[in-house]
Design a protein around this motif. Structure first.
Motif, PDB file in Angstrom:
ATOM      1  N   LEU A 487       0.837  -1.199   0.000  1.00  0.00           N
ATOM      2  CA  LEU A 487       0.000   0.000   0.000  1.00  0.00           C
ATOM      3  C   LEU A 487       0.869   1.245   0.000  1.00  0.00           C
ATOM      4  N   VAL A 488       0.571   2.171  -0.936  1.00  0.00           N
ATOM      5  CA  VAL A 488       1.212   3.482  -0.951  1.00  0.00           C
ATOM      6  C   VAL A 488       0.147   4.524  -0.613  1.00  0.00           C
ATOM      7  N   LEU A 489       0.351   5.255   0.457  1.00  0.00           N
ATOM      8  CA  LEU A 489      -0.565   6.333   0.843  1.00  0.00           C
ATOM      9  C   LEU A 489      -0.087   7.630   0.207  1.00  0.00           C
ATOM     10  N   ASP A 490      -0.866   8.129  -0.737  1.00  0.00           N
ATOM     11  CA  ASP A 490      -0.563   9.400  -1.408  1.00  0.00           C
ATOM     12  C   ASP A 490      -0.998  10.532  -0.479  1.00  0.00           C
ATOM     13  N   MET A 491      -0.032  11.279   0.072  1.00  0.00           N
ATOM     14  CA  MET A 491      -0.310  12.294   1.101  1.00  0.00           C
ATOM     15  C   MET A 491      -0.156  13.717   0.574  1.00  0.00           C
ATOM     16  N   ARG A 492      -0.246  13.904  -0.732  1.00  0.00           N
ATOM     17  CA  ARG A 492      -0.047  15.242  -1.297  1.00  0.00           C
ATOM     18  C   ARG A 492      -1.015  16.271  -0.725  1.00  0.00           C
ATOM     19  N   ALA A 493      -2.257  15.858  -0.512  1.00  0.00           N
ATOM     20  CA  ALA A 493      -3.288  16.811  -0.070  1.00  0.00           C
ATOM     21  C   ALA A 493      -3.389  16.897   1.438  1.00  0.00           C
ATOM     22  N   VAL A 494      -2.564  16.161   2.169  1.00  0.00           N
ATOM     23  CA  VAL A 494      -2.609  16.179   3.632  1.00  0.00           C
ATOM     24  C   VAL A 494      -1.592  17.203   4.133  1.00  0.00           C
ATOM     25  N   ASN A 495      -2.095  18.321   4.621  1.00  0.00           N
ATOM     26  CA  ASN A 495      -1.204  19.392   5.074  1.00  0.00           C
ATOM     27  C   ASN A 495      -0.948  19.358   6.575  1.00  0.00           C
ATOM     28  N   GLU A 496      -1.745  18.584   7.300  1.00  0.00           N
ATOM     29  CA  GLU A 496      -1.572  18.531   8.748  1.00  0.00           C
ATOM     30  C   GLU A 496      -2.169  17.230   9.280  1.00  0.00           C
ATOM     31  N   VAL A 497      -1.559  16.703  10.321  1.00  0.00           N
ATOM     32  CA  VAL A 497      -2.060  15.516  11.009  1.00  0.00           C
ATOM     33  C   VAL A 497      -1.975  15.785  12.507  1.00  0.00           C
ATOM     34  N   ASP A 498      -3.113  15.659  13.200  1.00  0.00           N
ATOM     35  CA  ASP A 498      -3.094  15.881  14.646  1.00  0.00           C
ATOM     36  C   ASP A 498      -2.817  14.572  15.375  1.00  0.00           C
ATOM     37  N   ALA A 499      -2.878  14.606  16.710  1.00  0.00           N
ATOM     38  CA  ALA A 499      -2.554  13.426  17.517  1.00  0.00           C
ATOM     39  C   ALA A 499      -3.491  12.268  17.210  1.00  0.00           C
ATOM     40  N   SER A 500      -4.776  12.567  16.983  1.00  0.00           N
ATOM     41  CA  SER A 500      -5.728  11.503  16.645  1.00  0.00           C
ATOM     42  C   SER A 500      -5.375  10.864  15.312  1.00  0.00           C
ATOM     43  N   GLY A 501      -4.899  11.695  14.359  1.00  0.00           N
ATOM     44  CA  GLY A 501      -4.482  11.162  13.071  1.00  0.00           C
ATOM     45  C   GLY A 501      -3.279  10.252  13.184  1.00  0.00           C
ATOM     46  N   VAL A 502      -2.315  10.622  14.043  1.00  0.00           N
ATOM     47  CA  VAL A 502      -1.134   9.776  14.249  1.00  0.00           C
ATOM     48  C   VAL A 502      -1.546   8.436  14.854  1.00  0.00           C
ATOM     49  N   ARG A 503      -2.468   8.458  15.815  1.00  0.00           N
ATOM     50  CA  ARG A 503      -2.932   7.212  16.428  1.00  0.00           C
ATOM     51  C   ARG A 503      -3.670   6.337  15.405  1.00  0.00           C
ATOM     52  N   MET A 504      -4.438   6.972  14.518  1.00  0.00           N
ATOM     53  CA  MET A 504      -5.131   6.224  13.482  1.00  0.00           C
ATOM     54  C   MET A 504      -4.125   5.520  12.567  1.00  0.00           C
ATOM     55  N   ILE A 505      -3.064   6.232  12.173  1.00  0.00           N
ATOM     56  CA  ILE A 505      -2.041   5.631  11.304  1.00  0.00           C
ATOM     57  C   ILE A 505      -1.348   4.477  12.028  1.00  0.00           C
ATOM     58  N   ASN A 506      -1.135   4.629  13.333  1.00  0.00           N
ATOM     59  CA  ASN A 506      -0.566   3.527  14.118  1.00  0.00           C
ATOM     60  C   ASN A 506      -1.463   2.296  14.079  1.00  0.00           C
ATOM     61  N   ARG A 507      -2.773   2.511  14.284  1.00  0.00           N
ATOM     62  CA  ARG A 507      -3.720   1.400  14.230  1.00  0.00           C
ATOM     63  C   ARG A 507      -3.712   0.744  12.847  1.00  0.00           C
ATOM     64  N   LEU A 508      -3.627   1.592  11.814  1.00  0.00           N
ATOM     65  CA  LEU A 508      -3.618   1.076  10.448  1.00  0.00           C
ATOM     66  C   LEU A 508      -2.406   0.191  10.215  1.00  0.00           C
ATOM     67  N   PHE A 509      -1.249   0.615  10.710  1.00  0.00           N
ATOM     68  CA  PHE A 509      -0.037  -0.202  10.567  1.00  0.00           C
ATOM     69  C   PHE A 509      -0.207  -1.536  11.276  1.00  0.00           C
ATOM     70  N   ASN A 510      -0.748  -1.512  12.477  1.00  0.00           N
ATOM     71  CA  ASN A 510      -0.933  -2.752  13.235  1.00  0.00           C
ATOM     72  C   ASN A 510      -1.901  -3.683  12.505  1.00  0.00           C
ATOM     73  N   ASN A 511      -2.972  -3.101  11.978  1.00  0.00           N
ATOM     74  CA  ASN A 511      -3.983  -3.887  11.289  1.00  0.00           C
ATOM     75  C   ASN A 511      -3.408  -4.542  10.039  1.00  0.00           C
ATOM     76  N   LEU A 512      -2.677  -3.747   9.240  1.00  0.00           N
ATOM     77  CA  LEU A 512      -2.159  -4.258   7.964  1.00  0.00           C
ATOM     78  C   LEU A 512      -0.960  -5.171   8.167  1.00  0.00           C
ATOM     79  N   GLU A 513      -0.247  -4.962   9.281  1.00  0.00           N
ATOM     80  CA  GLU A 513       0.883  -5.838   9.570  1.00  0.00           C
ATOM     81  C   GLU A 513       0.395  -7.267   9.804  1.00  0.00           C
ATOM     82  N   GLU A 514      -0.769  -7.372  10.451  1.00  0.00           N
ATOM     83  CA  GLU A 514      -1.344  -8.696  10.680  1.00  0.00           C
ATOM     84  C   GLU A 514      -1.735  -9.372   9.366  1.00  0.00           C
ATOM     85  N   LYS A 515      -2.035  -8.558   8.352  1.00  0.00           N
ATOM     86  CA  LYS A 515      -2.438  -9.103   7.041  1.00  0.00           C
ATOM     87  C   LYS A 515      -1.243  -9.221   6.095  1.00  0.00           C
TER      88      LYS A 515
END
Length: 565
Positions: A487-515
């Motif tokens: 998976l490649v996440l295209d982040m061109r349009a993402v100008n900011e990520v808050d703490a909740s966004g960082v936690r979401m990305i962490n969860r995503l990594f954990n979820n996809l790592e299992e797969k």
């Protein structure tokens, strides 16, 4: 010493003053009848409008930047003042003085602490709906004097209609004079400038004649009223330049009027800044909005202490100053100076002006507040924002101007929150024949299949309000791509990520790592990269400069894994 002089004095010359004097003289022709008419709209004596036209422009000339801004009585602020003093137990002039001072203080605080950006939460659709609704209320409020009726003022359209319905018979001579004035003003606005041009009259004399029409028409109406029975006229000014007034020191009325004053200050700042920016940009001149807040704020405080009421920036008069070639804010101060002899010696003549004629002047002026073309453009662009216009408009005419602005601003903010909470998360692929251009597979014909690499683009900054939606959409897309390995996440349009966004990305990594699915980032902005890399897993993930690079590298990585398997 020059550091304490206004900015516009640099390079100022006698020739510049000549231009300002001419512009000020032309402006005064329009300013005098408007000042009296808008004071009546505010439920105040006409002389308070003239007081507001004398001192505030001088304060703005000392502190302001724009050469074209005309500070003084305006229709929208006058309506808001009328609504506020109608809810106060104080005599109208005292309440109006308190409001002007409080408006000035709010604007001064905005300028001192550089908080002008806060008023940006009043969106353009909200302002369009609010001003259109306010225009309706202004016009309706002028119907009683236009018809020769004496009815109580109402701050809503249903209340005004009910009051008119229960009023007595109209006064025919008053109606005839008012109708003649209104028709003359509308026809002159439509045809006078073009007619004078065909006659060979060129600027600035053509503009001076055009702007003299309202005063000429009202003067003819005053002459006609001499021969008409019982046509109401305005009160004569007291015959003094201004009166130094000290509002009551009791804190109760100040606190009760503070909410209304804050609303008026927001409207004065938003509309005034828009006018100043528009005219300054046409001459490619910079504008400091915080300094503008200070200048207009000081003008309002001065108005409150000198017998005036809340002052704003007039679009029509500012455009007139621009068109007449003013060189500095001194032009509006010159116009204010011309009002002085009118106050001192023109009382008997001004007292002959029919109230119906000034009501017609106000009605003719508010047509410009309903910006039909801009409203249509918003509806065509996005229906939801058109709904914001409708909410602001209906709230204004049904609940009153203050609640109309609040409802419009709230609708605008809620609309933004709704859209920002549902960002577009889409799978992208390379367009046919353009391997470095990636478009959404949902909206564009994308012929190249990127499998086993999936590229997903997030089209908005990630924050607590949309992390759930982003995570769900990414997982849904991956669930449909059974053959995905990377998976490649295209982040061109993402100008900011808050703490909740960082936690979401962490969860995503954990979820996809299992797969057993590898994740990389493409086109990360540095601030976003710094935020995301606070997570160890995200920091160790591959980062690519472009989507094309990420796609190629991840394909190679997937291929290497297959060969090693």
């Amino acid at each position: 010493m020059t550091d304490y002089l206004p900015l516009w004095t640099k390079g100022y010359s006698a020739k510049s003053f000549g231009s300002d004097a001419l512009a000020g003289a032309i402006l005064a022709i329009l300013l005098i009848p408007q000042a009296m008419a808008y004071a009546l709209l505010a439920g105040l004596p006409p002389q308070m409008g003239l007081y507001t036209a004398i001192i505030p422009p001088l304060l703005y000339a000392l502190l302001g930047q724009s050469a074209f801004v005309s500070v003084g009585p305006v229709a929208l602020a006058s309506l808001l003042v009328a609504d506020a003093i109608g809810q106060s137990d104080l005599p109208p002039p005292e309440a109006a003085a308190i409001i002007a001072i409080e408006v000035g203080i709010v604007l001064l605080l905005l300028g001192i602490f550089r908080l002008g950006r806060l008023v940006n939460f009043v969106s353009e659709p909200a302002l369009l709906g609010f001003t259109a609704g306010a225009a309706i209320l202004i016009a309706v409020s002028q119907i009683p004097p236009f018809l020769g009726l004496d009815v109580p003022r109402s701050g809503t359209l249903p209340g005004a209609v009910q009051a008119l319905w229960s009023a007595g018979a109209i006064h025919l001579p008053t109606v005839l004079i008012g109708a003649a004035v209104l028709a003359s003003l509308l026809l002159a606005d439509r045809y006078c400038a073009a007619g004078l041009w065909r006659l060979g009259i060129r600027p600035p004399f053509r503009l001076a004649l055009v702007k003299s029409v309202p005063l000429l028409v009202i003067s003819v109406a005053a002459f006609a009223a001499l021969y008409a029975p019982d046509v109401a006229t305005v009160d004569a000014p007291e015959g003094q330049v201004f009166t130094l007034t000290l509002p009551p020191l009791d804190p109760a009325p100040w606190l009760s009027l503070l909410g209304s004053s804050a609303v008026i200050a927001v409207i004065v700042f938003v509309t005034g800044t828009a006018v100043a920016k528009s005219l300054s940009s046409r001459r490619r001149r910079p504008l400091d909005t915080d300094r503008e807040a200070l200048a207009v704020g000081a003008a309002n405080v001065a108005a409150g202490f000198t017998g005036g009421y809340a002052a704003g920036v007039s679009l029509s008069r500012s455009a007139l100053v621009f068109d007449t070639g003013a060189r500095s804010p001194l032009a509006t101060a010159v116009a204010g100076a011309i009002v002085v002899p009118v106050m001192l010696f023109g009382g008997p003549a001004l007292s002959m002006l029919p109230a119906t004629a000034l009501a017609a002047l106000v009605i003719s002026a508010v047509f410009g507040l309903v910006k039909v073309t801009e409203i249509k453009a918003v509806w065509q662009h996005r229906k939801v924002e058109g709904g914001v216009i409708a909410v602001a408009f209906l709230a204004t005419i049904l609940l009153g101007v203050q609640w109309g602005l609040v409802a419009g601003a709230a609708a605008g903010v809620l609309t933004f929150l709704w859209f920002s909470s549902l960002p577009r998360v889409t799978r992208v692929g390379a367009a046919d024949g353009e391997d470095d251009v990636f478009r959404s597979t949902d909206r564009d014909e994308v012929t190249e299949d990127t499998t086993p690499v999936i590229v997903i683009r997030i089209d908005r900054s990630i924050y607590f309000g949309n992390v759930g939606h982003c995570e769900t959409q990414i997982l849904d897309i991956l669930a449909q791509a059974k053959d995905a390995e990377c998976l490649v996440l295209d982040m061109r349009a993402v100008n900011e990520v808050d703490a909740s966004g960082v936690r979401m990305i962490n969860r995503l990594f954990n979820n996809l790592e299992e797969k057993d699915l590898k994740v990389g980032f493409a086109a990360l902005h540095e601030p976003v990269k710094d935020a995301i890399c606070s997570s160890a897993k995200a920091r160790m993930a591959p980062h690519f400069t472009t989507v094309k690079e990420g796609l190629e590298e991840m394909r190679a990585l997937c291929g290497a894994d297959q060969r090693s398997g």
